[in-house]
Design a protein around this motif. Sequence first.
Motif, PDB file in Angstrom:
ATOM      1  N   THR A 130      -0.375   4.229  14.313  1.00  0.00           N
ATOM      2  CA  THR A 130       0.996   4.657  14.593  1.00  0.00           C
ATOM      3  C   THR A 130       1.644   5.293  13.367  1.00  0.00           C
ATOM      4  N   ILE A 131       1.321   4.777  12.183  1.00  0.00           N
ATOM      5  CA  ILE A 131       1.832   5.401  10.959  1.00  0.00           C
ATOM      6  C   ILE A 131       1.292   6.819  10.821  1.00  0.00           C
ATOM      7  N   GLY A 132      -0.006   6.998  11.120  1.00  0.00           N
ATOM      8  CA  GLY A 132      -0.611   8.328  11.048  1.00  0.00           C
ATOM      9  C   GLY A 132       0.026   9.305  12.016  1.00  0.00           C
ATOM     10  N   ILE A 133       0.295   8.862  13.248  1.00  0.00           N
ATOM     11  CA  ILE A 133       0.943   9.728  14.235  1.00  0.00           C
ATOM     12  C   ILE A 133       2.340  10.116  13.766  1.00  0.00           C
ATOM     13  N   CYS A 134       3.092   9.139  13.264  1.00  0.00           N
ATOM     14  CA  CYS A 134       4.441   9.414  12.768  1.00  0.00           C
ATOM     15  C   CYS A 134       4.419  10.469  11.661  1.00  0.00           C
ATOM     16  N   ILE A 135       3.535  10.299  10.698  1.00  0.00           N
ATOM     17  CA  ILE A 135       3.466  11.228   9.577  1.00  0.00           C
ATOM     18  C   ILE A 135       3.058  12.623  10.047  1.00  0.00           C
ATOM     19  N   SER A 136       2.049  12.705  10.914  1.00  0.00           N
ATOM     20  CA  SER A 136       1.527  14.017  11.326  1.00  0.00           C
ATOM     21  C   SER A 136       2.567  14.824  12.094  1.00  0.00           C
ATOM     22  N   PHE A 137       3.384  14.170  12.929  1.00  0.00           N
ATOM     23  CA  PHE A 137       4.376  14.897  13.720  1.00  0.00           C
ATOM     24  C   PHE A 137       5.681  15.130  12.967  1.00  0.00           C
ATOM     25  N   SER A 138       5.910  14.369  11.895  1.00  0.00           N
ATOM     26  CA  SER A 138       7.136  14.546  11.111  1.00  0.00           C
ATOM     27  C   SER A 138       6.971  15.570   9.996  1.00  0.00           C
ATOM     28  N   MET A 139       5.742  15.724   9.509  1.00  0.00           N
ATOM     29  CA  MET A 139       5.478  16.504   8.309  1.00  0.00           C
ATOM     30  C   MET A 139       5.969  17.938   8.404  1.00  0.00           C
ATOM     31  N   ARG A 140       5.620  18.642   9.487  1.00  0.00           N
ATOM     32  CA  ARG A 140       5.935  20.070   9.562  1.00  0.00           C
ATOM     33  C   ARG A 140       7.439  20.317   9.638  1.00  0.00           C
ATOM     34  N   LEU A 141       8.169  19.350  10.169  1.00  0.00           N
ATOM     35  CA  LEU A 141       9.607  19.522  10.342  1.00  0.00           C
ATOM     36  C   LEU A 141      10.386  19.162   9.082  1.00  0.00           C
ATOM     37  N   THR A 142       9.929  18.152   8.368  1.00  0.00           N
ATOM     38  CA  THR A 142      10.731  17.625   7.265  1.00  0.00           C
ATOM     39  C   THR A 142      10.064  17.736   5.901  1.00  0.00           C
ATOM     40  N   GLY A 143       8.723  17.911   5.863  1.00  0.00           N
ATOM     41  CA  GLY A 143       8.031  18.089   4.596  1.00  0.00           C
ATOM     42  C   GLY A 143       7.525  16.803   3.973  1.00  0.00           C
ATOM     43  N   MET A 180       0.836  -1.198   0.000  1.00  0.00           N
ATOM     44  CA  MET A 180       0.000   0.000   0.000  1.00  0.00           C
ATOM     45  C   MET A 180       0.877   1.257   0.000  1.00  0.00           C
ATOM     46  N   SER A 181       1.890   1.259  -0.890  1.00  0.00           N
ATOM     47  CA  SER A 181       2.840   2.363  -0.944  1.00  0.00           C
ATOM     48  C   SER A 181       2.160   3.696  -1.228  1.00  0.00           C
ATOM     49  N   PHE A 182       1.128   3.666  -2.087  1.00  0.00           N
ATOM     50  CA  PHE A 182       0.463   4.910  -2.454  1.00  0.00           C
ATOM     51  C   PHE A 182      -0.245   5.538  -1.250  1.00  0.00           C
ATOM     52  N   LEU A 183      -0.581   4.707  -0.249  1.00  0.00           N
ATOM     53  CA  LEU A 183      -1.224   5.236   0.952  1.00  0.00           C
ATOM     54  C   LEU A 183      -0.322   6.230   1.661  1.00  0.00           C
ATOM     55  N   SER A 184       0.985   5.977   1.661  1.00  0.00           N
ATOM     56  CA  SER A 184       1.904   6.838   2.402  1.00  0.00           C
ATOM     57  C   SER A 184       1.926   8.256   1.839  1.00  0.00           C
ATOM     58  N   ILE A 185       1.916   8.400   0.511  1.00  0.00           N
ATOM     59  CA  ILE A 185       1.911   9.743  -0.062  1.00  0.00           C
ATOM     60  C   ILE A 185       0.563  10.424   0.161  1.00  0.00           C
ATOM     61  N   ALA A 186      -0.527   9.631   0.158  1.00  0.00           N
ATOM     62  CA  ALA A 186      -1.845  10.205   0.428  1.00  0.00           C
ATOM     63  C   ALA A 186      -1.919  10.726   1.858  1.00  0.00           C
ATOM     64  N   LEU A 187      -1.449   9.934   2.826  1.00  0.00           N
ATOM     65  CA  LEU A 187      -1.460  10.382   4.223  1.00  0.00           C
ATOM     66  C   LEU A 187      -0.521  11.576   4.427  1.00  0.00           C
ATOM     67  N   SER A 188       0.600  11.578   3.725  1.00  0.00           N
ATOM     68  CA  SER A 188       1.520  12.716   3.825  1.00  0.00           C
ATOM     69  C   SER A 188       0.856  13.993   3.335  1.00  0.00           C
ATOM     70  N   GLU A 189       0.112  13.885   2.235  1.00  0.00           N
ATOM     71  CA  GLU A 189      -0.560  15.063   1.690  1.00  0.00           C
ATOM     72  C   GLU A 189      -1.722  15.497   2.581  1.00  0.00           C
ATOM     73  N   VAL A 190      -2.428  14.535   3.172  1.00  0.00           N
ATOM     74  CA  VAL A 190      -3.492  14.868   4.116  1.00  0.00           C
ATOM     75  C   VAL A 190      -2.907  15.604   5.326  1.00  0.00           C
ATOM     76  N   SER A 191      -1.740  15.148   5.795  1.00  0.00           N
ATOM     77  CA  SER A 191      -1.078  15.816   6.903  1.00  0.00           C
ATOM     78  C   SER A 191      -0.657  17.233   6.521  1.00  0.00           C
ATOM     79  N   ALA A 192      -0.175  17.399   5.276  1.00  0.00           N
ATOM     80  CA  ALA A 192       0.160  18.746   4.791  1.00  0.00           C
ATOM     81  C   ALA A 192      -1.074  19.639   4.783  1.00  0.00           C
ATOM     82  N   LEU A 193      -2.203  19.070   4.383  1.00  0.00           N
ATOM     83  CA  LEU A 193      -3.461  19.823   4.420  1.00  0.00           C
ATOM     84  C   LEU A 193      -3.802  20.211   5.856  1.00  0.00           C
TER      85      LEU A 193
END
Length: 287
Positions: A200-213, A38-51
């Motif tokens: 846990t993946i969602g938490i990781c992405i949400s807290f990493s996004m603002r710092l690293t993009g 489900m690799s495409f899920l990671s970019i979708a969640l990353s973009e949702v976190s950016a939103l």
Amino acid sequence: MSLGTVFSEPFIQTALAIGILTGGLCAYLGNFILLKNMSFLSIALSEVSALGIATGFFLQYQFAAFLPEHLAHSTNIVPNLSALFFTLSATLFFWFQSKKTQRFMNEGMIAFIYAGSAALTIILISANPFLESRGSGELLNGNLLFCSAEDLSLICWTVFGIGIVHFIGFRNFLFVSLDRETAYAQGVKADFWEFLLLFTIGICISFSMRLTGVLFVFSSLIIPGLTGLTLFSRVKWIFCFSVFLVAISVVLGIIASWEYNLPTSPAIICFYVLFFILAQILRKIRG
């Protein structure tokens, strides 16, 4: 300036620690994403976190007069909470859909969520003068060199919390990632462990996004794991090597960023790509 002098700088030390912690955590969790195809899920969640981050900044700008002073001027609290809410909501949606249909969501729906989130993110950035002038580049590309001790503390607690959960449930996470149906047949609560993994993946992405993009988070979730899968067949070596690869790439990327005045996160990702190419060459040589 010598390398010893570079790494003696406090802000470089903070960037190094945050890069290794966030990238290593993403690489570890990314292996489960690859195992579940489900690799495409990671970019979708990353973009949702950016939103979520863009929405947090937008709301903070629009309602600054009504917020307490420490919230109105903070660049951490409101965007982080908004990113966490958006990412976990999307995670819950993905999990609910997979539970209802007994298979993971089709790529069309994930692409729809990604495209919609990306479009709304751009709109919110353009509607916020502060974010348009300062935040959009950092939001999309990240800037480890501007991270603070407060950011490092947040990431340390995030890694600690997720680490405890995965220390307890690693075998079940691995089982439902490799073969969900068999795990369910053998009495494993597959729905619960799959949700906890996505959580846990969602938490990781949400807290990493603002710092690293977006780019750094997505790349760290996928490329180190792919490199490990290229070189190794044993699961434990794939997990260990992907985290090790992140650590090496972060160090080299920060050095290259300092020496040649490059953006830090993209420099690190270039080393991810370089090591992946070298792994492919080594695999061909080994036959």
